[in-house]
Scaffold this motif. Sequence first.
Motif: not given
Lengths: 215, 10
Positions: A168-193
């Motif tokens: 997602w970090v890579y896509r954020y910097f390489t794809e214009p307008g790539f923002v996905r809050w729901i996916t990101w926050i759920a994914g971040l919570v999942q990784t932190l667990l």
Amino acid sequence: MNVFRLAGDMTHLSSILVLLLKIHTIKSCAGISLKTQELYALVFITRYLDIFDRFTSIYNFLMKLIFLGSSLSIVWYMRRHKAVHRSYDKDQDTFRYQFIVLPCLLLALVINHKLTFKEVMWTFSLYLEAVAILPQLVLLQRTRNIDNLTGQYVFLLGAYRALYLLNWVYRYFTEPGFVRWITWIAGLVQTLLYADFFYYYILSWKNNVKLELPA
Amino acid sequence: SPEEKRHDEL
């Protein structure tokens, strides 16, 4: 498709293969939470409702089939296969589904991109995937003797999530307008667990001792 | 469309 996403998918696939290897060849599911496996099956079913009417690529289509098939067969093995079922730590696997499923469903009904059945189910699957590992982590903590395959299985699952974050970090910097809050926050919570598990996994690996989580 | 794109990952 970037290298992080591909590595993430392959790590996810490897985790499932490690688990199937344990179940199929050793005929044992000791230390594996059936609750987590059933939640993953539910994650894939609700996420891939679009499998036949939304075609993105042959790669995605095949991976969806593999994830659906493998997760359902793992659940089948743990429930129906006599030898495998005997090795299941039922009394230790006590996490209650409703504590996970209901909040995720409510959240998906409130926070989503579009209030349609498929979109809510898709969002639900993201929230559910984020916390579906909890019964497995609870079971691990109760297991005195975590075998190598079980440890590797959970490690690979966590690595898959970490690689998706990089994707997602890579896509954020390489794809214009790539923002996905729901996916990101759920994914971040999942990784932190997984953070706590990672810490003890790497420690046991470095010191070359058997993995054991503190109670 | 943005909705199609939203579903391009696994």
